[in-house]
Design a protein around this motif. Structure first.
Motif, PDB file in Angstrom:
ATOM      1  N   GLU A  71       1.003  -1.126   0.102  1.00 24.78           N
ATOM      2  CA  GLU A  71      -0.009   0.150   0.001  1.00 24.78           C
ATOM      3  C   GLU A  71       0.946   1.311  -0.055  1.00 24.78           C
ATOM      4  OE1 GLU A  71      -2.743   1.846  -0.672  1.00 24.78           O
ATOM      5  OE2 GLU A  71      -4.086   0.663   0.725  1.00 24.78           O
ATOM      6  N   ILE A  72       0.650   2.371  -0.666  1.00 19.39           N
ATOM      7  CA  ILE A  72       1.172   3.617  -0.803  1.00 19.39           C
ATOM      8  C   ILE A  72      -0.210   4.159  -0.130  1.00 19.39           C
ATOM      9  CG2 ILE A  72       2.110   5.562  -1.947  1.00 19.39           C
ATOM     10  CD1 ILE A  72       3.145   3.371  -3.816  1.00 19.39           C
ATOM     11  N   ILE A  73       0.160   5.148   1.051  1.00 17.44           N
ATOM     12  CA  ILE A  73      -0.770   5.962   1.635  1.00 17.44           C
ATOM     13  C   ILE A  73      -0.094   7.505   1.547  1.00 17.44           C
ATOM     14  CG2 ILE A  73      -1.897   6.742   3.751  1.00 17.44           C
ATOM     15  CD1 ILE A  73      -1.485   3.837   4.735  1.00 17.44           C
ATOM     16  N   VAL A  74      -1.030   8.234   0.944  1.00 22.20           N
ATOM     17  CA  VAL A  74      -0.591   9.842   0.932  1.00 22.20           C
ATOM     18  C   VAL A  74      -1.390  10.585   1.776  1.00 22.20           C
ATOM     19  CG1 VAL A  74       0.222   9.520  -1.508  1.00 22.20           C
ATOM     20  CG2 VAL A  74      -1.962  10.089  -1.128  1.00 22.20           C
TER      21      VAL A  74
ATOM     22  N   GLY B   9       2.637  14.152   2.184  1.00 19.81           N
ATOM     23  CA  GLY B   9       3.274  13.038   2.855  1.00 19.81           C
ATOM     24  C   GLY B   9       3.043  11.707   2.376  1.00 19.81           C
ATOM     25  N   VAL B  10       3.869  10.720   2.465  1.00 21.70           N
ATOM     26  CA  VAL B  10       3.732   9.561   1.790  1.00 21.70           C
ATOM     27  C   VAL B  10       4.165   8.391   2.817  1.00 21.70           C
ATOM     28  CG1 VAL B  10       6.003   9.491   0.717  1.00 21.70           C
ATOM     29  CG2 VAL B  10       4.102   8.046  -0.107  1.00 21.70           C
ATOM     30  N   ALA B  11       3.552   7.281   2.798  1.00 22.69           N
ATOM     31  CA  ALA B  11       3.986   5.929   3.478  1.00 22.69           C
ATOM     32  C   ALA B  11       3.685   4.840   2.579  1.00 22.69           C
ATOM     33  CB  ALA B  11       3.101   5.686   4.654  1.00 22.69           C
ATOM     34  N   MET B  12       4.863   4.217   2.297  1.00 24.64           N
ATOM     35  CA  MET B  12       4.779   3.006   1.403  1.00 24.64           C
ATOM     36  C   MET B  12       5.209   1.877   2.194  1.00 24.64           C
ATOM     37  SD  MET B  12       7.224   4.297  -1.763  1.00 24.64           S
ATOM     38  CE  MET B  12       6.626   3.117  -2.953  1.00 24.64           C
TER      39      MET B  12
ATOM     40  N   GLU C 205       9.256   3.612   3.037  1.00 21.09           N
ATOM     41  CA  GLU C 205       9.104   5.009   3.115  1.00 21.09           C
ATOM     42  C   GLU C 205       8.070   5.648   3.849  1.00 21.09           C
ATOM     43  OE1 GLU C 205      11.551   6.677   1.533  1.00 21.09           O
ATOM     44  OE2 GLU C 205      12.215   5.340   0.152  1.00 21.09           O
ATOM     45  N   LEU C 206       8.547   6.646   4.691  1.00 24.83           N
ATOM     46  CA  LEU C 206       7.674   7.182   5.612  1.00 24.83           C
ATOM     47  C   LEU C 206       8.366   8.733   5.587  1.00 24.83           C
ATOM     48  CD1 LEU C 206       5.590   6.637   8.874  1.00 24.83           C
ATOM     49  CD2 LEU C 206       6.203   9.045   8.198  1.00 24.83           C
ATOM     50  N   ALA C 207       7.707   9.528   4.787  1.00 24.90           N
ATOM     51  CA  ALA C 207       8.099  11.032   4.634  1.00 24.90           C
ATOM     52  C   ALA C 207       7.160  12.174   4.307  1.00 24.90           C
ATOM     53  CB  ALA C 207       8.808  10.919   3.203  1.00 24.90           C
ATOM     54  N   VAL C 208       7.489  13.255   4.669  1.00 30.53           N
ATOM     55  CA  VAL C 208       6.701  14.543   4.810  1.00 30.53           C
ATOM     56  C   VAL C 208       7.364  15.697   4.267  1.00 30.53           C
ATOM     57  CG1 VAL C 208       5.530  16.028   6.235  1.00 30.53           C
ATOM     58  CG2 VAL C 208       5.325  13.777   6.763  1.00 30.53           C
TER      59      VAL C 208
END
Length: 159
Positions: free
Chosen positions: A57-60, A69-72, A94-97
């Protein structure tokens, strides 16, 4: 406007890459022997591999129609060694803002969404890697309750 968390689409590809590239630049600055500077850190094929799968899942995080922001995430299995207990865990690739929106609770919301996603898949844990130079990330992950599980050690063999 209110922060919206949703599954990423192909249309989010460039925005996701821009956010992850900011982190890549920090890594390349701190560890130039390990990280390179790239325009597109996330390859389209890898990005696409996250769509329409229940184990990825990719959550934006979206604010005012802008991806900030994103979490992969993906589900993984422990290695098949007799000495290890078999288990499934969720891995945060990845977890980035975006730098313009850091320290505003976006990362925490993404982390909470990642935790919910992992629990829904009956993951035993949520895991990720963080580089030792990245003190801000380590402080953030500690603030949401993550703990160090192991360390990778290295010896530089080239002068």
């Amino acid at each position: 406007m209110e922060l919206l968390l949703r599954s990423a689409t192909l249309e989010d590809f460039d925005a996701v890459n821009a956010i992850i590239r900011e982190g890549q630049e920090e890594h390349a600055e701190a560890l130039p022997d390990r990280f390179t500077r790239l325009d597109h850190v996330v390859a389209m094929g890898w990005y696409r591999s996250f769509s329409a799968k229940t184990d990825k899942e990719i959550i934006v995080a979206v604010l005012d129609s802008e991806v900030i922001g994103v979490a992969m995430l993906e589900m993984k299995q422990s290695p098949n060694y007799d000495a290890l207990v078999p288990r499934q865990y969720a891995y945060v690739n990845e977890l980035a803002v975006a730098s313009t929106h850091q320290r505003q609770g976006v990362g925490k919301k993404l982390y909470e969404a990642a935790t919910q996603w992992a629990r829904a898949r009956e993951a035993a844990s949520l895991e990720l890697n963080v580089w030792e130079f990245n003190e801000r990330a380590m402080q953030f992950y500690a603030s949401v309750g993550m703990q160090t599980l192991n360390r990778t050690l290295t010896s530089n063999l080239k002068d």
